[in-house]
Design a protein around this motif. Sequence first.
Motif, PDB file in Angstrom:
ATOM      1  N   THR A   1       0.814  -1.231   0.000  1.00 49.52           N
ATOM      2  CA  THR A   1       0.000   0.000   0.000  1.00 49.52           C
ATOM      3  C   THR A   1       0.842   1.273   0.000  1.00 49.52           C
ATOM      4  OG1 THR A   1      -0.153   0.083   2.428  1.00 49.52           O
ATOM      5  CG2 THR A   1      -1.835  -1.203   1.275  1.00 49.52           C
TER       6      THR A   1
ATOM      7  N   ALA B   1      -4.880  -0.347  -2.320  1.00 51.03           N
ATOM      8  CA  ALA B   1      -3.603  -1.036  -2.515  1.00 51.03           C
ATOM      9  C   ALA B   1      -2.872  -0.411  -3.697  1.00 51.03           C
ATOM     10  CB  ALA B   1      -3.832  -2.529  -2.773  1.00 51.03           C
ATOM     11  N   ASN B   2      -1.590  -0.665  -3.798  1.00 48.83           N
ATOM     12  CA  ASN B   2      -0.824  -0.187  -4.939  1.00 48.83           C
ATOM     13  C   ASN B   2      -1.401  -0.751  -6.236  1.00 48.83           C
ATOM     14  OD1 ASN B   2       0.859   0.918  -3.010  1.00 48.83           O
ATOM     15  ND2 ASN B   2       2.504  -0.590  -3.295  1.00 48.83           N
ATOM     16  N   ASP B   3      -1.324   0.023  -7.298  1.00 49.92           N
ATOM     17  CA  ASP B   3      -1.884  -0.426  -8.574  1.00 49.92           C
ATOM     18  C   ASP B   3      -1.311  -1.763  -9.025  1.00 49.92           C
ATOM     19  OD1 ASP B   3      -3.487   1.777  -8.726  1.00 49.92           O
ATOM     20  OD2 ASP B   3      -2.283   2.846 -10.216  1.00 49.92           O
TER      21      ASP B   3
ATOM     22  N   ASP C   1      -5.294   6.264  -2.059  1.00 49.28           N
ATOM     23  CA  ASP C   1      -6.289   6.394  -1.004  1.00 49.28           C
ATOM     24  C   ASP C   1      -7.064   7.695  -1.163  1.00 49.28           C
ATOM     25  OD1 ASP C   1      -4.982   4.119  -0.058  1.00 49.28           O
ATOM     26  OD2 ASP C   1      -3.683   5.302   1.251  1.00 49.28           O
TER      27      ASP C   1
ATOM     28  N   SER D   1      -0.599   3.591  -2.686  1.00 50.99           N
ATOM     29  CA  SER D   1      -2.024   3.398  -3.000  1.00 50.99           C
ATOM     30  C   SER D   1      -2.748   4.732  -3.160  1.00 50.99           C
ATOM     31  CB  SER D   1      -2.685   2.565  -1.897  1.00 50.99           C
ATOM     32  OG  SER D   1      -2.435   3.125  -0.624  1.00 50.99           O
TER      33      SER D   1
ATOM     34  N   TYR E   1      -4.249  -5.237  -8.577  1.00 48.70           N
ATOM     35  CA  TYR E   1      -5.241  -4.349  -7.968  1.00 48.70           C
ATOM     36  C   TYR E   1      -5.826  -3.354  -8.967  1.00 48.70           C
ATOM     37  CZ  TYR E   1      -7.551  -0.694  -5.493  1.00 48.70           C
ATOM     38  OH  TYR E   1      -8.504   0.221  -5.119  1.00 48.70           O
TER      39      TYR E   1
END
Length: 323
Positions: free
Chosen positions: A174, A277-279, A179, A177, A302
Amino acid sequence: MMKELPRIDLTSATPGSEAERRAAFEIDRACKQVGFFTLSGHGIAPAVFEDVYALSRAFFRQPLEAKNRCRLQSGFTMAADDYTPYGYSGMLEENAFAYMGRKGLPSDYVEKFSVGRLIEDDSASLPFSADAEGQRLRSALKAYFRECEALTSRLTELFSIALDLPRDFFAKKTSASNDSLRSLLYPQLSPELVNDQGMGEHTDGTLLTVLAQTGPGIQVKERGGTWITPTLERRDHLIVNIGDLMARWANDEYVSTPHRVVLHGGERQSLAFFKLANDDALIECFPKFCKDTPAKYEPVVYKAFSLQKMNALFGVGGDAGRS
């Protein structure tokens, strides 16, 4: 029948302590039962909440013309496949049912002001008004966003304990991410409205969602179909839930639970922080939940998972399903 959400207190849950381990397994149990819990002892000062509430309320009190000048298109652009929300969106403009792939149902009675990670960059051109009030709102949202980032980092460490994962597992997944944080205002229920739908029934697509509220409104659908209206002892206590992302990662051992917002006799404000989460993070079954049960879902990056959900929300097309 569950009548109230599990309550978690992090006051004594210092890293490495027995209290931390107990909190981790209390959260684990809550996520298996209902996917929601209330949280105290999180360390965010009450003044941080109150600043965002007060400045958001002042923003929403402005004439519609002024609020519309703070929409995303006001001098700010993003990549076509980046749905991180920024700026103002008005009443009935979004539809939680559509997010779930259910077309033709009513839209939501709620106003929102949204930000993402760029709020941490003071030089970024974001759709805030240039006056002192606009800059104070930006500063307050930035402060709360940072507190939520720190809190969700702490919560994911607790998850890693119960899931038998390295302590930095989620930190690595993350670190970049997209957010987002939304400050929301729900209107008072009145005869002018066609229903009491603040937000339609839906599940979140998140890893974690952190919600603060000034009064009751959110309702959680427990497994028997009964709607629970969570209560908070104080305005700076929180409601936390996992979303479809965490449920998929956990092979549905953790439940992503439907919830909605119902309007009441007075206005209600809330602050919703969405941890993603990270791409490029690969989402595949946690080993703990695949030892004795086959994985229900194929591994997915993700970014692909997220686009599927957001395309539905914004009417771009595609399937809002969980796989």
